[in-house]
Enzyme design. Sequence first.
Site, PDB file in Angstrom:
ATOM      1  N   GLY A 122      32.254 -38.275  38.017  1.00 26.70           N
ATOM      2  CA  GLY A 122      31.942 -39.660  37.680  1.00 26.70           C
ATOM      3  C   GLY A 122      33.050 -40.622  38.062  1.00 26.70           C
ATOM      4  N   ASP A 123      34.287 -40.194  37.903  1.00 21.02           N
ATOM      5  CA  ASP A 123      35.431 -40.996  38.316  1.00 21.02           C
ATOM      6  C   ASP A 123      35.339 -41.292  39.808  1.00 21.02           C
ATOM      7  OD1 ASP A 123      38.136 -42.158  38.163  1.00 21.02           O
ATOM      8  OD2 ASP A 123      38.783 -40.324  39.166  1.00 21.02           O
ATOM      9  N   GLY A 124      35.016 -40.264  40.572  1.00 14.05           N
ATOM     10  CA  GLY A 124      34.933 -40.422  42.022  1.00 14.05           C
ATOM     11  C   GLY A 124      33.785 -41.313  42.460  1.00 14.05           C
TER      12      GLY A 124
END
Length: 163
Positions: A36-38
């Site tokens: 999700g960060d990416g």
Amino acid sequence: MHEQIKYDLDAYIRDFFQIEKQDIRSFSPLALAYIGDGIYELIIRTMTVRRGNRQVQKLHRDTSRLVKAQAQSAMMETLLPLLSKEEADIYRRGRNAKSYTTAKNASVNDYRRATGFEALMGYLYLQGDMERLMELVQEALKQYQPAEHEGTQTRNLYPQDDA
């Protein structure tokens, strides 16, 4: 408003590299936050670059304002009332996950809420629900106002509804 086109980057990657689909309910909340960060950063970087060619330093500055833990934490406050029960459960699992790392410049609470935000982004991405992911990002960005000392660049990055 948006043309109904199915975007599923995860499916494309799995197909291209011949990777079997797995049940994402078995993924840890930190694994969801990792992807999700990416994907969230890719969305913000894409929007930033698409505003026009500028020095990389300025691109990075504008992107960093929106991907840091404090910003994600503030955005999550806006999103909480909009989440389905399932989305709220994913957020809570991410927020409550025991991480062995911390953000350099964020409080523990902001870092945990940001981890929940990222877990939600990762979950929606891996579910192939890019439309919902983009709706939530759009809503969060509409409501988020960077601190005054951060300038106005990011405020003008995202178009508001004309209605």
